[in-house]
Design an enzyme around this catalytic site. Structure first.
Site, mmCIF file in Angstrom:
data_model
loop_
_atom_site.group_PDB
_atom_site.id
_atom_site.type_symbol
_atom_site.label_atom_id
_atom_site.label_comp_id
_atom_site.label_asym_id
_atom_site.label_seq_id
_atom_site.Cartn_x
_atom_site.Cartn_y
_atom_site.Cartn_z
ATOM 1 N N ARG A 133 2.085 1.921 -5.785
ATOM 2 C CA ARG A 133 3.016 1.678 -4.674
ATOM 3 C C ARG A 133 4.470 1.870 -5.113
ATOM 4 O O ARG A 133 5.305 2.347 -4.337
ATOM 5 C CB ARG A 133 2.795 0.259 -4.142
ATOM 6 C CG ARG A 133 3.550 -0.051 -2.847
ATOM 7 C CD ARG A 133 2.989 -1.314 -2.214
ATOM 8 N NE ARG A 133 3.662 -1.663 -0.985
ATOM 9 C CZ ARG A 133 4.638 -2.579 -0.896
ATOM 10 N NH1 ARG A 133 5.031 -3.229 -1.982
ATOM 11 N NH2 ARG A 133 5.187 -2.849 0.267
ATOM 12 N N ASN B 70 10.498 -3.927 0.370
ATOM 13 C CA ASN B 70 10.224 -4.209 -1.048
ATOM 14 C C ASN B 70 10.420 -5.666 -1.437
ATOM 15 O O ASN B 70 9.892 -6.114 -2.455
ATOM 16 C CB ASN B 70 11.122 -3.341 -1.935
ATOM 17 C CG ASN B 70 10.822 -1.863 -1.811
ATOM 18 O OD1 ASN B 70 9.667 -1.474 -1.661
ATOM 19 N ND2 ASN B 70 11.847 -1.028 -1.859
ATOM 20 N N HIS C 285 -4.649 2.525 -0.074
ATOM 21 C CA HIS C 285 -4.931 1.125 0.274
ATOM 22 C C HIS C 285 -6.369 0.736 -0.031
ATOM 23 O O HIS C 285 -6.810 -0.352 0.324
ATOM 24 C CB HIS C 285 -4.619 0.869 1.754
ATOM 25 C CG HIS C 285 -3.160 0.791 2.052
ATOM 26 N ND1 HIS C 285 -2.646 0.695 3.326
ATOM 27 C CD2 HIS C 285 -2.084 0.800 1.227
ATOM 28 C CE1 HIS C 285 -1.323 0.645 3.280
ATOM 29 N NE2 HIS C 285 -0.965 0.708 2.020
#
Length: 326
Positions: free
Chosen positions: A63, A92, A191
Protein backbone atom coordinates in the site's frame (compact mmCIF):
# COMPACT_ATOMS: atom_id res chain seq x y z
CA UNK A 1 25.10 24.24 -49.57
CA UNK A 2 27.63 23.96 -46.76
CA UNK A 3 25.23 25.82 -44.50
CA UNK A 4 22.48 23.27 -45.24
CA UNK A 5 24.77 20.33 -44.53
CA UNK A 6 25.91 21.97 -41.32
CA UNK A 7 22.31 22.49 -40.22
CA UNK A 8 21.45 18.89 -41.12
CA UNK A 9 24.39 17.66 -39.08
CA UNK A 10 23.27 19.77 -36.13
CA UNK A 11 19.75 18.28 -36.33
CA UNK A 12 21.13 14.74 -36.42
CA UNK A 13 23.33 15.48 -33.40
CA UNK A 14 20.43 17.00 -31.44
CA UNK A 15 18.18 14.04 -32.29
CA UNK A 16 20.88 11.64 -31.10
CA UNK A 17 21.31 13.61 -27.86
CA UNK A 18 17.55 13.60 -27.25
CA UNK A 19 17.34 9.84 -27.82
CA UNK A 20 20.25 9.35 -25.44
CA UNK A 21 18.50 11.46 -22.81
CA UNK A 22 15.28 9.45 -23.17
CA UNK A 23 17.19 6.18 -22.93
CA UNK A 24 18.93 7.35 -19.77
CA UNK A 25 15.68 8.45 -18.16
CA UNK A 26 14.01 5.08 -18.62
CA UNK A 27 13.92 2.63 -15.73
CA UNK A 28 15.76 -0.68 -16.11
CA UNK A 29 15.76 -3.94 -14.16
CA UNK A 30 19.57 -3.98 -13.86
CA UNK A 31 20.07 -0.35 -12.84
CA UNK A 32 22.15 -1.27 -9.74
CA UNK A 33 23.95 -4.22 -11.31
CA UNK A 34 27.40 -2.72 -10.70
CA UNK A 35 26.72 -0.07 -8.05
CA UNK A 36 24.77 -2.28 -5.60
CA UNK A 37 24.81 -5.88 -6.88
CA UNK A 38 23.28 -7.42 -3.72
CA UNK A 39 20.39 -4.95 -3.48
CA UNK A 40 17.57 -7.38 -4.26
CA UNK A 41 18.72 -10.01 -1.77
CA UNK A 42 19.19 -7.37 0.95
CA UNK A 43 15.65 -6.05 0.49
CA UNK A 44 14.18 -9.56 0.25
CA UNK A 45 15.79 -10.59 3.54
CA UNK A 46 14.45 -7.51 5.38
CA UNK A 47 10.93 -7.85 3.97
CA UNK A 48 10.92 -11.55 4.89
CA UNK A 49 11.91 -10.66 8.44
CA UNK A 50 9.24 -7.95 8.70
CA UNK A 51 6.48 -10.25 7.43
CA UNK A 52 7.60 -13.02 9.77
CA UNK A 53 7.20 -10.57 12.65
CA UNK A 54 3.81 -9.32 11.43
CA UNK A 55 2.06 -10.89 8.45
CA UNK A 56 -0.03 -7.76 7.89
CA UNK A 57 3.15 -5.86 6.99
CA UNK A 58 3.08 -7.33 3.47
CA UNK A 59 -0.13 -5.45 2.70
CA UNK A 60 1.18 -2.31 4.40
CA UNK A 61 4.34 -2.21 2.27
CA UNK A 62 2.36 -2.85 -0.92
CA UNK A 63 0.00 0.00 0.00
CA UNK A 64 2.89 2.39 0.71
CA UNK A 65 4.15 1.98 -2.85
CA UNK A 66 0.62 2.47 -4.22
CA UNK A 67 -0.02 5.60 -2.16
CA UNK A 68 3.40 6.95 -3.12
CA UNK A 69 2.99 6.49 -6.87
CA UNK A 70 -0.46 8.11 -7.07
CA UNK A 71 0.90 11.40 -5.70
CA UNK A 72 3.50 13.12 -7.92
CA UNK A 73 4.62 9.72 -9.22
CA UNK A 74 6.81 7.07 -7.58
CA UNK A 75 9.22 9.37 -5.76
CA UNK A 76 9.12 8.30 -2.08
CA UNK A 77 7.37 11.56 -1.18
CA UNK A 78 5.07 9.58 1.14
CA UNK A 79 8.06 8.80 3.37
CA UNK A 80 8.92 12.42 4.16
CA UNK A 81 8.25 13.54 7.73
CA UNK A 82 6.62 16.87 8.57
CA UNK A 83 3.13 18.08 9.42
CA UNK A 84 2.63 19.17 5.81
CA UNK A 85 3.68 15.75 4.51
CA UNK A 86 1.61 13.09 2.79
CA UNK A 87 1.68 10.96 5.94
CA UNK A 88 -0.81 13.38 7.46
CA UNK A 89 -3.14 13.50 4.48
CA UNK A 90 -6.58 12.07 5.28
CA UNK A 91 -6.14 8.80 3.30
CA UNK A 92 -2.85 8.08 5.13
CA UNK A 93 -3.49 9.42 8.64
CA UNK A 94 -3.55 6.56 11.19
CA UNK A 95 -3.60 4.29 8.16
CA UNK A 96 -0.34 4.26 6.17
CA UNK A 97 2.19 2.12 8.02
CA UNK A 98 5.46 0.27 7.58
CA UNK A 99 7.70 3.34 7.70
CA UNK A 100 10.00 1.71 10.27
CA UNK A 101 10.43 -1.31 8.00
CA UNK A 102 11.50 0.96 5.13
CA UNK A 103 13.94 2.65 7.55
CA UNK A 104 15.43 -0.75 8.38
CA UNK A 105 15.73 -1.74 4.72
CA UNK A 106 17.34 1.60 3.88
CA UNK A 107 19.84 1.18 6.72
CA UNK A 108 20.85 -2.28 5.49
CA UNK A 109 21.13 -1.06 1.91
CA UNK A 110 23.22 1.95 2.97
CA UNK A 111 25.61 -0.37 4.83
CA UNK A 112 26.21 -2.29 1.60
CA UNK A 113 26.25 0.60 -0.89
CA UNK A 114 26.08 4.08 0.61
CA UNK A 115 24.33 6.90 -1.24
CA UNK A 116 23.41 4.78 -4.26
CA UNK A 117 19.87 3.39 -3.92
CA UNK A 118 16.80 5.62 -3.76
CA UNK A 119 14.03 5.22 -1.22
CA UNK A 120 11.57 5.18 -4.15
CA UNK A 121 13.25 2.09 -5.58
CA UNK A 122 13.29 0.43 -2.15
CA UNK A 123 9.51 0.95 -1.95
CA UNK A 124 9.05 -0.65 -5.37
CA UNK A 125 11.16 -3.70 -4.54
CA UNK A 126 9.58 -4.12 -1.09
CA UNK A 127 6.09 -4.06 -2.65
CA UNK A 128 7.04 -6.80 -5.11
CA UNK A 129 8.63 -8.95 -2.40
CA UNK A 130 5.60 -8.49 -0.13
CA UNK A 131 3.33 -9.88 -2.83
CA UNK A 132 5.66 -12.75 -3.71
CA UNK A 133 6.24 -13.77 -0.08
CA UNK A 134 2.47 -13.82 0.47
CA UNK A 135 2.01 -16.37 -2.29
CA UNK A 136 1.44 -13.96 -5.18
CA UNK A 137 3.23 -13.37 -8.48
CA UNK A 138 6.69 -11.94 -9.05
CA UNK A 139 7.83 -9.48 -11.69
CA UNK A 140 11.02 -7.72 -12.70
CA UNK A 141 11.03 -4.42 -10.83
CA UNK A 142 12.25 -1.60 -13.04
CA UNK A 143 14.70 0.63 -11.17
CA UNK A 144 16.44 3.97 -11.44
CA UNK A 145 13.99 6.26 -9.64
CA UNK A 146 15.23 9.16 -7.55
CA UNK A 147 13.67 10.70 -4.44
CA UNK A 148 11.48 13.79 -4.22
CA UNK A 149 12.58 16.95 -2.45
CA UNK A 150 9.03 17.82 -1.34
CA UNK A 151 5.83 16.05 -0.33
CA UNK A 152 2.34 16.94 -1.57
CA UNK A 153 -0.31 16.65 1.12
CA UNK A 154 -2.98 18.33 -1.00
CA UNK A 155 -2.21 15.94 -3.85
CA UNK A 156 -2.63 12.99 -1.49
CA UNK A 157 -5.95 14.31 -0.21
CA UNK A 158 -7.28 14.88 -3.72
CA UNK A 159 -5.58 12.21 -5.81
CA UNK A 160 -5.76 8.99 -3.81
CA UNK A 161 -8.79 6.78 -4.51
CA UNK A 162 -11.21 6.58 -1.59
CA UNK A 163 -13.37 3.66 -0.42
CA UNK A 164 -16.30 6.10 -0.28
CA UNK A 165 -16.13 7.21 -3.91
CA UNK A 166 -18.20 6.04 -6.87
CA UNK A 167 -16.63 3.68 -9.37
CA UNK A 168 -16.57 6.47 -11.97
CA UNK A 169 -14.62 8.71 -9.58
CA UNK A 170 -12.12 5.94 -8.87
CA UNK A 171 -11.68 5.17 -12.57
CA UNK A 172 -11.04 8.89 -13.20
CA UNK A 173 -8.31 9.01 -10.54
CA UNK A 174 -6.61 6.01 -12.11
CA UNK A 175 -6.91 7.61 -15.55
CA UNK A 176 -5.32 10.79 -14.18
CA UNK A 177 -2.10 8.84 -13.60
CA UNK A 178 -2.27 6.89 -16.85
CA UNK A 179 -3.94 3.70 -15.62
CA UNK A 180 -6.98 2.05 -17.22
CA UNK A 181 -9.97 0.00 -16.02
CA UNK A 182 -8.03 -3.27 -16.14
CA UNK A 183 -5.51 -1.66 -13.78
CA UNK A 184 -8.37 -0.54 -11.51
CA UNK A 185 -9.65 -4.10 -11.16
CA UNK A 186 -6.32 -5.93 -10.97
CA UNK A 187 -4.77 -3.49 -8.49
CA UNK A 188 -7.92 -3.60 -6.35
CA UNK A 189 -7.04 -7.27 -6.04
CA UNK A 190 -4.21 -6.17 -3.77
CA UNK A 191 -6.95 -6.20 -1.12
CA UNK A 192 -6.57 -9.97 -1.06
CA UNK A 193 -4.18 -9.30 1.84
CA UNK A 194 -4.36 -6.89 4.74
CA UNK A 195 -6.86 -5.33 7.10
CA UNK A 196 -9.22 -2.36 7.02
CA UNK A 197 -10.45 -0.14 9.85
CA UNK A 198 -14.13 0.06 10.80
CA UNK A 199 -14.18 3.73 9.84
CA UNK A 200 -13.62 2.74 6.18
CA UNK A 201 -16.75 0.60 5.86
CA UNK A 202 -19.26 1.37 8.64
CA UNK A 203 -21.08 3.64 6.18
CA UNK A 204 -22.34 0.37 4.63
CA UNK A 205 -23.70 -1.12 7.85
CA UNK A 206 -26.38 0.93 9.57
CA UNK A 207 -27.95 3.55 7.33
CA UNK A 208 -26.56 3.00 3.87
CA UNK A 209 -27.57 5.84 1.54
CA UNK A 210 -30.34 6.80 3.96
CA UNK A 211 -32.06 3.41 3.78
CA UNK A 212 -31.89 2.80 7.53
CA UNK A 213 -30.33 -0.59 6.84
CA UNK A 214 -27.10 -2.19 5.65
CA UNK A 215 -25.95 -2.03 2.03
CA UNK A 216 -28.18 -4.51 0.19
CA UNK A 217 -25.23 -5.73 -1.89
CA UNK A 218 -23.48 -7.03 1.25
CA UNK A 219 -23.93 -10.64 2.34
CA UNK A 220 -26.34 -10.58 5.32
CA UNK A 221 -24.29 -12.81 7.64
CA UNK A 222 -21.19 -10.73 6.91
CA UNK A 223 -23.12 -7.53 7.62
CA UNK A 224 -24.28 -8.98 10.95
CA UNK A 225 -20.71 -9.94 11.94
CA UNK A 226 -19.40 -6.49 11.03
CA UNK A 227 -22.18 -4.72 12.94
CA UNK A 228 -21.07 -6.60 16.06
CA UNK A 229 -17.41 -5.76 15.41
CA UNK A 230 -18.08 -2.11 14.59
CA UNK A 231 -21.11 -0.91 16.57
CA UNK A 232 -22.43 2.64 16.23
CA UNK A 233 -20.09 4.94 18.20
CA UNK A 234 -17.58 2.06 18.48
CA UNK A 235 -13.83 2.24 17.93
CA UNK A 236 -13.34 3.27 14.32
CA UNK A 237 -9.78 1.92 14.38
CA UNK A 238 -10.87 -1.68 15.03
CA UNK A 239 -9.80 -3.82 12.07
CA UNK A 240 -10.99 -6.81 10.07
CA UNK A 241 -9.75 -8.70 7.01
CA UNK A 242 -10.20 -7.09 3.61
CA UNK A 243 -10.46 -10.57 2.10
CA UNK A 244 -12.85 -12.45 4.37
CA UNK A 245 -11.66 -16.03 5.09
CA UNK A 246 -8.36 -15.52 3.25
CA UNK A 247 -6.59 -12.78 5.17
CA UNK A 248 -2.90 -13.35 4.50
CA UNK A 249 -2.71 -15.30 1.23
CA UNK A 250 -2.23 -13.39 -1.99
CA UNK A 251 -4.75 -15.24 -4.17
CA UNK A 252 -7.90 -14.67 -6.23
CA UNK A 253 -10.22 -15.28 -3.27
CA UNK A 254 -10.90 -11.52 -3.08
CA UNK A 255 -12.70 -11.71 -6.44
CA UNK A 256 -14.63 -14.82 -5.42
CA UNK A 257 -15.87 -12.84 -2.42
CA UNK A 258 -17.13 -10.05 -4.68
CA UNK A 259 -19.32 -12.56 -6.56
CA UNK A 260 -20.89 -13.50 -3.22
CA UNK A 261 -21.46 -10.00 -1.86
CA UNK A 262 -18.53 -10.28 0.53
CA UNK A 263 -16.42 -7.33 -0.59
CA UNK A 264 -15.59 -5.30 2.51
CA UNK A 265 -15.21 -1.76 1.23
CA UNK A 266 -17.86 -0.12 -0.89
CA UNK A 267 -15.17 0.48 -3.54
CA UNK A 268 -14.49 -3.28 -3.57
CA UNK A 269 -18.07 -4.48 -3.99
CA UNK A 270 -18.82 -1.81 -6.61
CA UNK A 271 -16.49 -3.65 -8.98
CA UNK A 272 -19.10 -6.37 -9.32
CA UNK A 273 -22.42 -5.02 -8.05
CA UNK A 274 -22.46 -1.60 -9.75
CA UNK A 275 -20.06 -1.90 -12.65
CA UNK A 276 -19.95 -2.04 -16.43
CA UNK A 277 -19.98 -5.35 -18.27
CA UNK A 278 -16.24 -5.03 -18.97
CA UNK A 279 -15.35 -4.65 -15.29
CA UNK A 280 -17.80 -7.31 -14.14
CA UNK A 281 -16.34 -9.73 -16.71
CA UNK A 282 -12.83 -9.02 -15.41
CA UNK A 283 -13.93 -9.77 -11.84
CA UNK A 284 -15.50 -13.05 -12.98
CA UNK A 285 -12.40 -13.97 -15.00
CA UNK A 286 -10.04 -13.28 -12.10
CA UNK A 287 -12.26 -15.21 -9.69
CA UNK A 288 -12.09 -18.24 -11.98
CA UNK A 289 -8.42 -18.06 -13.01
CA UNK A 290 -5.76 -16.97 -10.56
CA UNK A 291 -3.09 -17.12 -13.29
CA UNK A 292 -4.90 -14.39 -15.24
CA UNK A 293 -5.22 -12.21 -12.13
CA UNK A 294 -1.55 -12.73 -11.28
CA UNK A 295 -0.42 -11.83 -14.80
CA UNK A 296 -2.56 -8.69 -14.97
CA UNK A 297 -1.63 -7.64 -11.44
CA UNK A 298 2.09 -7.91 -12.21
CA UNK A 299 1.62 -5.95 -15.42
CA UNK A 300 -0.36 -3.23 -13.63
CA UNK A 301 2.24 -2.97 -10.87
CA UNK A 302 4.96 -2.37 -13.47
CA UNK A 303 2.78 0.31 -15.09
CA UNK A 304 2.04 1.94 -11.74
CA UNK A 305 5.72 1.88 -10.81
CA UNK A 306 6.45 3.85 -13.96
CA UNK A 307 4.20 6.82 -13.11
CA UNK A 308 6.33 9.93 -13.70
CA UNK A 309 9.48 8.79 -11.84
CA UNK A 310 12.27 11.26 -11.11
CA UNK A 311 15.36 10.14 -13.01
CA UNK A 312 18.71 11.42 -14.18
CA UNK A 313 19.66 14.55 -12.23
CA UNK A 314 16.14 15.23 -10.89
CA UNK A 315 15.50 14.83 -7.16
CA UNK A 316 18.17 13.13 -5.07
CA UNK A 317 19.18 9.87 -3.40
CA UNK A 318 18.05 10.50 0.18
CA UNK A 319 20.41 9.30 2.92
CA UNK A 320 17.44 9.04 5.27
CA UNK A 321 14.08 8.27 3.69
CA UNK A 322 12.27 10.58 6.11
CA UNK A 323 14.17 13.79 5.33
CA UNK A 324 15.72 15.58 2.40
CA UNK A 325 19.52 15.61 2.45
CA UNK A 326 20.91 18.72 4.16
Amino acid sequence: MKKTNSFHGYCVLMTFCMLLLVARSQLTSDFYKTTCPNLLSIVRKEVQSAIKTEMRMAASLLRLHFHDCFVNGCDASILLDGSDGEKFAFPNLNSARGFEVIDQIKSSVESACSGVVSCADILAIAARDSVLLSGGPSWKVLLGRRDALVANQTGANNGLPSPFETLDEIIKKFANVGLNVTDVVSLSGGHTIGLARCVTFTNRLFNFSGTGAADSTMDTSMASDLENLCPVNGDGNETTALDRNSTDSFDNHYFQNLLNGKGLLSSDQLLFSNSTTIIKTLVQSYSATSALFFADFASSMIKMGNITPLTGSSGQIRNNCRVVNS
